[in-house]
Write a protein that holds these residues in place. Structure first.
Motif, PDB file in Angstrom:
ATOM      1  N   ARG A  26      27.701 -33.647  19.657  1.00 48.96           N
ATOM      2  CA  ARG A  26      27.629 -33.665  18.014  1.00 48.96           C
ATOM      3  C   ARG A  26      26.342 -34.278  17.748  1.00 48.96           C
ATOM      4  O   ARG A  26      25.612 -33.891  16.602  1.00 48.96           O
ATOM      5  N   VAL A  27      25.717 -35.509  18.204  1.00 48.27           N
ATOM      6  CA  VAL A  27      24.634 -36.151  17.961  1.00 48.27           C
ATOM      7  C   VAL A  27      23.413 -35.159  18.250  1.00 48.27           C
ATOM      8  O   VAL A  27      22.646 -35.289  17.295  1.00 48.27           O
ATOM      9  N   GLU A  28      23.668 -34.557  19.251  1.00 46.97           N
ATOM     10  CA  GLU A  28      22.281 -33.604  19.514  1.00 46.97           C
ATOM     11  C   GLU A  28      22.397 -32.617  18.510  1.00 46.97           C
ATOM     12  O   GLU A  28      21.178 -32.347  18.118  1.00 46.97           O
ATOM     13  N   THR A  61      18.864 -38.875  -2.653  1.00 47.61           N
ATOM     14  CA  THR A  61      20.302 -38.519  -2.589  1.00 47.61           C
ATOM     15  C   THR A  61      20.687 -39.518  -1.625  1.00 47.61           C
ATOM     16  O   THR A  61      19.833 -39.870  -0.627  1.00 47.61           O
ATOM     17  N   ARG A  62      21.904 -39.876  -1.615  1.00 44.18           N
ATOM     18  CA  ARG A  62      22.693 -40.656  -0.623  1.00 44.18           C
ATOM     19  C   ARG A  62      23.796 -39.902  -0.005  1.00 44.18           C
ATOM     20  O   ARG A  62      24.552 -39.078  -0.552  1.00 44.18           O
ATOM     21  N   ARG A  63      23.932 -39.838   1.333  1.00 41.76           N
ATOM     22  CA  ARG A  63      24.881 -39.120   1.985  1.00 41.76           C
ATOM     23  C   ARG A  63      25.551 -40.164   2.977  1.00 41.76           C
ATOM     24  O   ARG A  63      24.829 -40.681   3.960  1.00 41.76           O
ATOM     25  N   THR A  64      26.885 -40.226   3.025  1.00 40.17           N
ATOM     26  CA  THR A  64      27.678 -40.816   3.689  1.00 40.17           C
ATOM     27  C   THR A  64      28.575 -39.815   4.851  1.00 40.17           C
ATOM     28  O   THR A  64      29.217 -38.951   4.248  1.00 40.17           O
ATOM     29  N   ASN A  65      28.151 -39.861   6.146  1.00 38.29           N
ATOM     30  CA  ASN A  65      28.836 -38.773   6.906  1.00 38.29           C
ATOM     31  C   ASN A  65      30.476 -39.253   6.970  1.00 38.29           C
ATOM     32  O   ASN A  65      30.830 -40.452   6.875  1.00 38.29           O
ATOM     33  N   PRO A  66      31.291 -38.142   7.244  1.00 36.59           N
ATOM     34  CA  PRO A  66      32.755 -38.554   7.491  1.00 36.59           C
ATOM     35  C   PRO A  66      32.966 -39.177   8.910  1.00 36.59           C
ATOM     36  O   PRO A  66      32.075 -39.430   9.582  1.00 36.59           O
ATOM     37  N   HIS A  67      34.254 -39.785   8.833  1.00 33.67           N
ATOM     38  CA  HIS A  67      34.853 -40.520   9.928  1.00 33.67           C
ATOM     39  C   HIS A  67      34.662 -39.543  11.218  1.00 33.67           C
ATOM     40  O   HIS A  67      34.513 -38.212  10.991  1.00 33.67           O
ATOM     41  N   LEU A  68      34.868 -40.267  12.392  1.00 34.16           N
ATOM     42  CA  LEU A  68      34.532 -39.665  13.604  1.00 34.16           C
ATOM     43  C   LEU A  68      35.333 -38.018  13.692  1.00 34.16           C
ATOM     44  O   LEU A  68      34.654 -37.223  14.052  1.00 34.16           O
ATOM     45  N   HIS A  69      36.607 -37.942  13.488  1.00 39.36           N
ATOM     46  CA  HIS A  69      37.337 -36.663  14.002  1.00 39.36           C
ATOM     47  C   HIS A  69      36.819 -35.422  12.868  1.00 39.36           C
ATOM     48  O   HIS A  69      36.553 -34.562  13.174  1.00 39.36           O
ATOM     49  N   ASP A  70      36.461 -36.009  11.641  1.00 44.38           N
ATOM     50  CA  ASP A  70      35.952 -35.069  10.795  1.00 44.38           C
ATOM     51  C   ASP A  70      34.691 -34.574  11.082  1.00 44.38           C
ATOM     52  O   ASP A  70      34.158 -33.252  10.827  1.00 44.38           O
ATOM     53  N   LEU A  97      33.295 -34.659  13.995  1.00 44.83           N
ATOM     54  CA  LEU A  97      33.158 -33.778  15.180  1.00 44.83           C
ATOM     55  C   LEU A  97      33.308 -32.218  14.965  1.00 44.83           C
ATOM     56  O   LEU A  97      32.892 -31.473  15.364  1.00 44.83           O
ATOM     57  N   THR A  98      33.848 -32.123  13.791  1.00 50.81           N
ATOM     58  CA  THR A  98      34.365 -30.636  13.210  1.00 50.81           C
ATOM     59  C   THR A  98      32.939 -30.129  12.462  1.00 50.81           C
ATOM     60  O   THR A  98      33.147 -28.874  12.011  1.00 50.81           O
ATOM     61  N   GLY A  99      31.985 -30.949  12.138  1.00 50.41           N
ATOM     62  CA  GLY A  99      30.973 -30.577  11.347  1.00 50.41           C
ATOM     63  C   GLY A  99      31.189 -30.641   9.667  1.00 50.41           C
ATOM     64  O   GLY A  99      30.500 -30.188   8.982  1.00 50.41           O
ATOM     65  N   ALA A 100      32.196 -31.397   9.336  1.00 50.10           N
ATOM     66  CA  ALA A 100      32.476 -31.552   7.969  1.00 50.10           C
ATOM     67  C   ALA A 100      31.564 -32.025   7.102  1.00 50.10           C
ATOM     68  O   ALA A 100      30.968 -33.025   7.921  1.00 50.10           O
ATOM     69  N   ALA A 101      31.325 -31.670   6.202  1.00 51.12           N
ATOM     70  CA  ALA A 101      30.226 -32.261   5.210  1.00 51.12           C
ATOM     71  C   ALA A 101      30.565 -33.778   4.757  1.00 51.12           C
ATOM     72  O   ALA A 101      31.846 -34.073   4.473  1.00 51.12           O
ATOM     73  N   GLY A 102      29.554 -34.691   4.567  1.00 50.02           N
ATOM     74  CA  GLY A 102      29.849 -35.827   4.197  1.00 50.02           C
ATOM     75  C   GLY A 102      30.047 -36.031   2.580  1.00 50.02           C
ATOM     76  O   GLY A 102      29.683 -34.986   1.889  1.00 50.02           O
ATOM     77  N   GLU A 103      29.975 -37.062   2.013  1.00 52.33           N
ATOM     78  CA  GLU A 103      30.009 -37.539   0.709  1.00 52.33           C
ATOM     79  C   GLU A 103      28.316 -37.485   0.270  1.00 52.33           C
ATOM     80  O   GLU A 103      27.566 -38.162   1.019  1.00 52.33           O
ATOM     81  N   VAL A 104      27.841 -36.750  -0.836  1.00 55.26           N
ATOM     82  CA  VAL A 104      26.679 -36.888  -1.169  1.00 55.26           C
ATOM     83  C   VAL A 104      26.597 -37.336  -2.651  1.00 55.26           C
ATOM     84  O   VAL A 104      27.438 -37.104  -3.289  1.00 55.26           O
TER      85      VAL A 104
END
Length: 382
Positions: A43-45, A284-293, A295-302
């Motif tokens: 997922r990092v890649e 803009t600031r964005r915070t990624n979701p925690h690991l399991h979300d 990993l699915t490609g879920a959008a973070g908080e913007v």
């Protein structure tokens, strides 16, 4: 797709895996389980490639934190560094790896240097075994000393983390011992009991007198030993300041890569959308979701940042620095006349001895540093 400007020069990568969870920790961390690290690296890649396509990137600094990045196996940290280099490049000025003392060996330190890391942030926390046991650390004082000595000998610029205000901690011995090992930078954080942590569940408390004593003793002793307090919790010998963390405190944009990672982005457009941001938004600031979300490609908080929020963020971060905030520069960057807009808050805190204003330079006094949240609240309420 044309990448927006200005260029982003800083990258934070979050590695959430730890060998164990410390009782005071409220970061997004977890112990490794079969297959999770492999999924994380894949997922990092993907995320690194996406960021490279969305933003103009020319890195000055890379900071890989956690969690315990040095807990990754040799092939795993090699793959992680490879993904960053392949898509985003590498920092010209500074590349930091957070390191747990129990993960260091001569061979591993050499590998990390070969991968391009030149700065090590080591979670020493204390050089007293009883204090380390209370803090739930998995290393002992001997391992901490050996780790720092090895990293210094391998050519790293080394920063050592200390936790203060622990009951019974021999703080002077901790500070002198760390400096004697050859570190050029010390980050000293007061033990804080965060909701949801094991310490909170156990009812552990920190006395304000201990907190204040640690705050003052650390500055006095490190000052005698040749370190300058350049930020509320950070001390450095000349030229040893953390260039990456200075980017945060100076309000620069930076990429956040990995689960739970936060980023501060140019406002050319909101992440994951094809549309330009409104003209009055600066970043803009964005915070990624925690690991399991994640990993699915879920959008973070913007969180879109307009001029007023940009200014209050810059004041909150910049007043942490000994150098303070240049109000003329902040006015230029934000388009908001900061001295006029916040004249009342500035004047009130100057009268209270919490801030000083000399020309365009607004700085917190030592008492202002101690009560910085209160100071910034005045600006938020202005």
């Amino acid at each position: 797709m044309t990448a927006p400007h200005p260029t982003v020069r800083h990258l934070y990568v979050h590695v959430p895996f730890c060998p164990s969870i410390c009782p005071y920790c409220d970061f997004h961390v977890l112990t490794r389980r079969a297959g999770l690290v492999e999924q994380y690296l894949e997922r990092v890649e993907d995320e690194a490639a996406r960021l490279a396509g969305e933003y103009a990137v020319d890195l000055d600094t890379v900071y890989i934190g956690g969690g315990t990045p040095s807990f990754l196996r040799d092939a795993e940290i090699t793959a992680l560094a490879g993904s960053v280099r392949r898509h985003l490049g590498w920092g010209r000025l500074e590349n930091t790896l957070e390191i747990n003392p129990g993960t260091v060996s001569v061979d591993r330190a050499a590998l990390w240097r070969d991968l391009g890391f030149d700065r090590a942030s080591v979670g020493v926390q204390s050089l007293d075994d009883a204090t380390l046991k209370f803090l739930g650390r998995q290393h002992d004082a001997r391992q901490a000393r050996e780790a720092v000595t090895t990293l210094v000998g391998t050519g790293f610029r080394v920063s050592g983390d200390l936790i203060t205000a622990v009951s019974g901690q021999p703080l002077e011995s901790d500070i002198r011992g760390l400096v004697d090992l050859g570190v050029g930078h010390v980050s000293a954080y007061t033990l804080t009991i965060e909701p949801g942590t094991e310490f909170a569940r156990r009812g552990v408390t920190v006395e304000e007198d201990d907190e204040r004593a640690g705050f003052e003793q650390t500055e006095a002793l490190l000052g005698q030993l040749g370190f300058t307090r350049y930020e509320v919790s950070n001390y450095a010998r000349p030229g040893q300041e953390s260039r990456h963390n200075l980017a945060y405190w100076l309000g620069r944009t930076y990429l956040g890569l990995g689960p739970g990672a936060a980023g501060h982005y140019p406002a050319g457009r909101l992440p994951h959308t094809p549309h330009p941001t409104p003209h009055n938004l600066l970043t803009t600031r964005r915070t990624n979701p925690h690991l399991h979300d994640w990993l699915t490609g879920a959008a973070g908080e913007v969180q879109p940042i307009d001029a007023e929020e940009y200014v209050t963020d810059a004041l909150f971060m910049g007043l942490r620095l000994r150098a303070g905030v240049n109000l003329a520069d902040l006015t230029r960057r934000s388009g908001l006349d900061v001295r006029e807009r916040y004249a009342g808050a500035i004047a009130a805190n100057v009268r209270l001895g919490l801030l000083t204003l000399e020309g365009d330079h607004l700085r917190a006094t030592p008492q202002g540093w101690w009560t910085l949240n209160r100071v910034v609240t005045d600006f938020l309420e202005a």
